[in-house]
Scaffold this active site. Structure first.
Site, PDB file in Angstrom:
ATOM      1  CE  LYS A  54      34.377 -48.076  49.130  1.00 23.30           C
ATOM      2  NZ  LYS A  54      34.495 -47.654  50.708  1.00 23.30           N
ATOM      3  CD  GLN A  98      37.681 -47.149  52.910  1.00 28.61           C
ATOM      4  OE1 GLN A  98      36.940 -46.586  52.040  1.00 28.61           O
ATOM      5  NE2 GLN A  98      37.554 -48.605  53.098  1.00 28.61           N
ATOM      6  CG  ASP A 121      30.702 -44.004  53.853  1.00 23.68           C
ATOM      7  OD1 ASP A 121      30.611 -45.223  53.041  1.00 23.68           O
ATOM      8  OD2 ASP A 121      31.909 -43.581  54.091  1.00 23.68           O
TER       9      ASP A 121
END
Ligand code: GUN
Length: 284
Positions: A54, A98, A121
């Site tokens: 990422k 995460q 997200d």
């Protein structure tokens, strides 16, 4: 018949090139780079690979990216303090923590602490609710990428029966919302579903997102169906396998995504899109 391959890698490259153009324009206009901060707690090897990918993708697109790695025994209070700092930092457009998090940390509490307008997200309740009610601010990256993949091959969605195997907050539930909004009839299956093959065989669009290697075989797929494999499972021999038994399903499906090179690269590309979107919104 053999299925059309949906090339997630190529589509992700195209998407990332478009983001790079937007990132350059943003920098010119604002005098700074759009910025994503990724937080990883602990040493989960798969998560380490994902977060590094990422960060690398952000930098390759001309964005700023910071990776904050915290030890596995980090307290919830310490993580929440870190998130408060990132919320207040005007150079940070997107914050991604995460998942999964270590067991001493309540992931709901952490996600709700992220400023909703930096939650790239799309997991914050405000963003999940906005998606559910039809006005998404940030669409969760994996299902967002799947929609782009379906679009890329012209899959008819209105009136189609979409069957999703897996009901997670990260993939299954938002995937259902997106397909529903696009006019599909949606069935969400979970680990308790009776006669899963009878369900999956009804699917015009089948999305597998359970984390069980090769769960979906040819006998579970309607001929001509579009099969999207969200699973990435590490087998004992070190190889990667999806939730779909690719070799078995390929001759039956109309279109199929490979693992690797399918949904994974699109998840990252859509994270860049969401971060760019966030930066542009904050500029006006
Ligand atoms: N873990 C697995 N997929 C994801 C994702 O898309 N976002 C975050 N934050 N964690 C994940």
């Amino acid at each position: 018949m053999t299925a059309q391959l949906i090339d997630g890698l190529a589509l992700a490259q195209q998407t990332r090139a478009q983001v790079a153009q937007r990132a350059a324009a943003f920098e010119q206009k604002s005098g700074r780079k759009a910025g994503l901060t990724v937080v990883l707690v602990g040493e989960n090897p798969a998560s380490q690979v994902y977060v590094r990918n990422k960060v690398k993708a952000c930098e390759a697109a001309g964005m700023k990216s910071e990776l904050i790695m915290l030890p596995a025994d980090t307290s919830q209070a310490a993580l929440l303090t870190k998130i408060d700092q990132l919320n207040a930092d005007t150079s940070v457009d997107g914050i991604l923590v995460q998942l999964p998090l270590p067991s001493q940390i309540d992931s709901h509490r952490v996600i709700e602490a992220i400023a909703a307008d930096k939650d790239v997200d799309g997991f914050h309740v405000a963003n999940a609710g906005a998606l559910m009610t039809g006005a998404p601010q940030f669409t969760p990256c994996t299902p967002y990428g799947v929609m782009k993949m379906l679009e890329s091959i012209g899959t008819p969605i209105r009136g189609a029966h979409a069957v999703i195997v897996g009901a997670s907050n990260i993939v299954g539930k938002p995937m259902a919302m997106l397909l529903l909004a696009a006019g599909a009839t949606v069935t969400i299956c979970n680990s308790k579903t009776r006669d899963l093959p009878a369900m999956t065989r009804q699917a015009d669009i089948l999305v597998a997102a359970v984390g069980r290697p090769k769960l979906i075989d040819a006998s579970m797929v309607k001929p001509g169906a579009v099969v999207i494999d969200v699973g990435i499972n590490r087998l004992d021999d070190g190889k990667l396998a999806g939730d779909v038994d690719f070799e078995s399903v390929k001759p039956v499906a109309g279109a199929i995504t490979p693992v690797p090179g399918g949904v994974g690269p699109m998840t990252i590309a859509m994270l860049l899109v969401n971060t760019m979107e966030s930066a542009e919104r904050r500029l006006v």
